[in-house]
Design an enzyme around this catalytic site. Structure first.
Site, PDB file in Angstrom:
ATOM      1  N   GLY A  42       8.716  70.713  11.723  1.00  0.00           N
ATOM      2  CA  GLY A  42       9.241  70.655  10.358  1.00  0.00           C
ATOM      3  C   GLY A  42       9.977  71.927   9.986  1.00  0.00           C
ATOM      4  O   GLY A  42      10.025  72.900  10.748  1.00  0.00           O
ATOM      5  N   THR A  57       9.260  74.112   7.620  1.00  0.00           N
ATOM      6  CA  THR A  57       8.385  75.270   7.392  1.00  0.00           C
ATOM      7  C   THR A  57       7.943  75.857   8.729  1.00  0.00           C
ATOM      8  O   THR A  57       7.930  77.088   8.906  1.00  0.00           O
ATOM      9  CB  THR A  57       7.156  74.864   6.551  1.00  0.00           C
ATOM     10  OG1 THR A  57       7.570  73.990   5.498  1.00  0.00           O
ATOM     11  CG2 THR A  57       6.453  76.072   5.973  1.00  0.00           C
ATOM     12  N   ASP A  82       0.743  74.175  11.285  1.00  0.00           N
ATOM     13  CA  ASP A  82       1.643  73.058  11.030  1.00  0.00           C
ATOM     14  C   ASP A  82       1.984  73.014   9.547  1.00  0.00           C
ATOM     15  O   ASP A  82       1.317  73.665   8.719  1.00  0.00           O
ATOM     16  CB  ASP A  82       0.976  71.738  11.461  1.00  0.00           C
ATOM     17  CG  ASP A  82       1.989  70.645  11.794  1.00  0.00           C
ATOM     18  OD1 ASP A  82       3.176  70.792  11.453  1.00  0.00           O
ATOM     19  OD2 ASP A  82       1.575  69.639  12.407  1.00  0.00           O
ATOM     20  N   GLY A  83       3.007  72.262   9.206  1.00  0.00           N
ATOM     21  CA  GLY A  83       3.347  72.010   7.813  1.00  0.00           C
ATOM     22  C   GLY A  83       2.645  70.754   7.341  1.00  0.00           C
ATOM     23  O   GLY A  83       1.852  70.144   8.068  1.00  0.00           O
ATOM     24  N   LYS A 112       0.918  63.749   6.452  1.00  0.00           N
ATOM     25  CA  LYS A 112       1.885  64.340   7.361  1.00  0.00           C
ATOM     26  C   LYS A 112       2.700  63.227   8.012  1.00  0.00           C
ATOM     27  O   LYS A 112       2.347  62.067   7.920  1.00  0.00           O
ATOM     28  CB  LYS A 112       1.168  65.156   8.447  1.00  0.00           C
ATOM     29  CG  LYS A 112       0.682  66.504   7.933  1.00  0.00           C
ATOM     30  CD  LYS A 112       0.095  67.364   9.035  1.00  0.00           C
ATOM     31  CE  LYS A 112       0.966  67.527  10.237  1.00  0.00           C
ATOM     32  NZ  LYS A 112       2.315  68.047   9.953  1.00  0.00           N
ATOM     33  N   GLU A 114       1.141  65.334  16.415  1.00  0.00           N
ATOM     34  CA  GLU A 114       0.580  66.335  15.496  1.00  0.00           C
ATOM     35  C   GLU A 114      -0.920  66.128  15.332  1.00  0.00           C
ATOM     36  O   GLU A 114      -1.704  67.077  15.334  1.00  0.00           O
ATOM     37  CB  GLU A 114       1.274  66.252  14.133  1.00  0.00           C
ATOM     38  CG  GLU A 114       2.678  66.828  14.156  1.00  0.00           C
ATOM     39  CD  GLU A 114       3.444  66.612  12.863  1.00  0.00           C
ATOM     40  OE1 GLU A 114       3.051  65.756  12.062  1.00  0.00           O
ATOM     41  OE2 GLU A 114       4.449  67.311  12.669  1.00  0.00           O
ATOM     42  N   LYS A 168       4.131  70.898  -2.492  1.00  0.00           N
ATOM     43  CA  LYS A 168       3.392  69.927  -1.665  1.00  0.00           C
ATOM     44  C   LYS A 168       1.984  69.633  -2.211  1.00  0.00           C
ATOM     45  O   LYS A 168       1.324  68.714  -1.739  1.00  0.00           O
ATOM     46  CB  LYS A 168       3.241  70.474  -0.235  1.00  0.00           C
ATOM     47  CG  LYS A 168       4.540  70.902   0.447  1.00  0.00           C
ATOM     48  CD  LYS A 168       5.382  69.726   0.839  1.00  0.00           C
ATOM     49  CE  LYS A 168       6.627  70.082   1.618  1.00  0.00           C
ATOM     50  NZ  LYS A 168       6.412  70.653   2.928  1.00  0.00           N
TER      51      LYS A 168
HETATM   52  C1  5RP Z   1       6.434  66.299  10.544  1.00  0.00           C
HETATM   53  C2  5RP Z   1       5.476  66.819   9.536  1.00  0.00           C
HETATM   54  C3  5RP Z   1       5.863  68.067   8.816  1.00  0.00           C
HETATM   55  O1  5RP Z   1       4.879  69.015   8.999  1.00  0.00           O
HETATM   56  C4  5RP Z   1       5.991  67.753   7.371  1.00  0.00           C
HETATM   57  O2  5RP Z   1       6.945  66.704   7.231  1.00  0.00           O
HETATM   58  C5  5RP Z   1       6.444  68.971   6.554  1.00  0.00           C
HETATM   59  O3  5RP Z   1       7.757  69.267   6.871  1.00  0.00           O
HETATM   60  P1  5RP Z   1       8.566  70.407   6.124  1.00  0.00           P
HETATM   61  O4  5RP Z   1       7.935  71.700   6.478  1.00  0.00           O
HETATM   62  O5  5RP Z   1       9.963  70.249   6.646  1.00  0.00           O
HETATM   63  O6  5RP Z   1       8.496  70.128   4.641  1.00  0.00           O
HETATM   64  O7  5RP Z   1       4.442  66.283   9.297  1.00  0.00           O
HETATM   65  O8  5RP Z   1       6.020  65.073  11.079  1.00  0.00           O
END
Ligand code: 5RP
Length: 230
Positions: free
Chosen positions: A30, A32, A86-87, A99, A108, A126
């Site tokens: 993602g 982030t 992870d994001g 997610k 993930e 979020k």
């Molecule tokens: C990808 C995910 C990402 O972690 C989630 O979508 C957050 O993304 P971003 O940091 O671009 O907002 O689950 O499958």
């Protein structure tokens, strides 16, 4: 005024400082996480971290890690992951979340479930009181997708096949389809997760419940809230 990208970068930079040398690191996917990978690369160039292994959850992250000088292993090649960063698309006050906005939910969840410690990095947009406000991704086998879709519609879950920009159906890394459930807020996330877990044809879903140990939340007031699971 702090932009959303600046907030993502702040949370990501703080998470990069949490990585311990000589450990096995899991890296998510993602925008982030992209900031996290660059911050990790910068730190590694200053003080060699000698990470034992790095596993990741998408080709996008793999390419970025390699561009930063890291060697990426497959999940099957490591017997555990010390820390996974992870994001998330949404997170509630119990540190449960949604997610899979980027379509990488299956790997993930596999990396997260094998990690001793899971950290999410998010900006404050979020955070929700009740999970919802974001379509819940469900990865389904193509062979059963039509039946799954009808079943979800009949259950009032407001399914939509995820589409690519050209209007064709989005296909995951594993050749499956994604059905996004637009129902919001989600009706009892634990119950919905059990229902999806027991639905034939569902490969994985984007409800990550009871899995995350810490969340770093970058806030527009310039501070980073640090939530830990009790
Ligand atoms: C990808 C995910 C990402 O972690 C989630 O979508 C957050 O993304 P971003 O940091 O671009 O907002 O689950 O499958």
């Amino acid at each position: 005024m702090t932009t959303q990208d600046e907030l993502k970068q702040q949370a990501a930079t703080q998470a990069a400082a949490m990585v311990q040398p000589n450990t096995v690191l899991g890296v998510g996917t993602g925008s982030t996480v992209a900031f996290f990978i660059d911050a990790l690369g910068a730190r590694n160039r200053e003080e060699a971290l000698n990470l034992t292994a790095i596993v990741t959850t998408s080709n996008r992250s793999k390419q970025q890690l390699e561009a930063n000088g890291f060697t990426v292993s497959e999940l099957a090649e490591v017997d555990h992951v010390d820390l996974c960063v992870d994001g998330a698309d949404r997170v509630d006050h119990q540190l449960d979340g949604i997610k899979g906005g980027g379509g990488a939910l299956t790997l993930e969840k596999n990396v997260a479930i094998n990690a001793h410690h899971n950290v999410w990095i998010v900006d404050e947009s979020k955070v929700v009181d009740r999970l919802g406000d974001f379509p819940l991704p469900v990865e389904v086998l193509p062979v059963s997708a039509a039946q799954n879709f009808r079943k979800f519609a009949a259950a009032g879950l407001q399914p939509e096949f995820r589409l690519r920009e050209d209007g064709t159906r989005y296909v995951t890394h594993y050749g499956n389809l994604i059905i996004d459930l637009a129902v919001s807020p989600l009706p009892i996330p634990q119950g919905l997760a059990s229902y999806l877990d027991s639905t034939v044809g569902v490969v994985e879903h984007g409800l990550f419940l009871g899995m995350t140990d810490e969340v770093l939340i970058a806030q527009a007031n310039g501070t980073i809230a640090h939530w830990t699971r009790r």
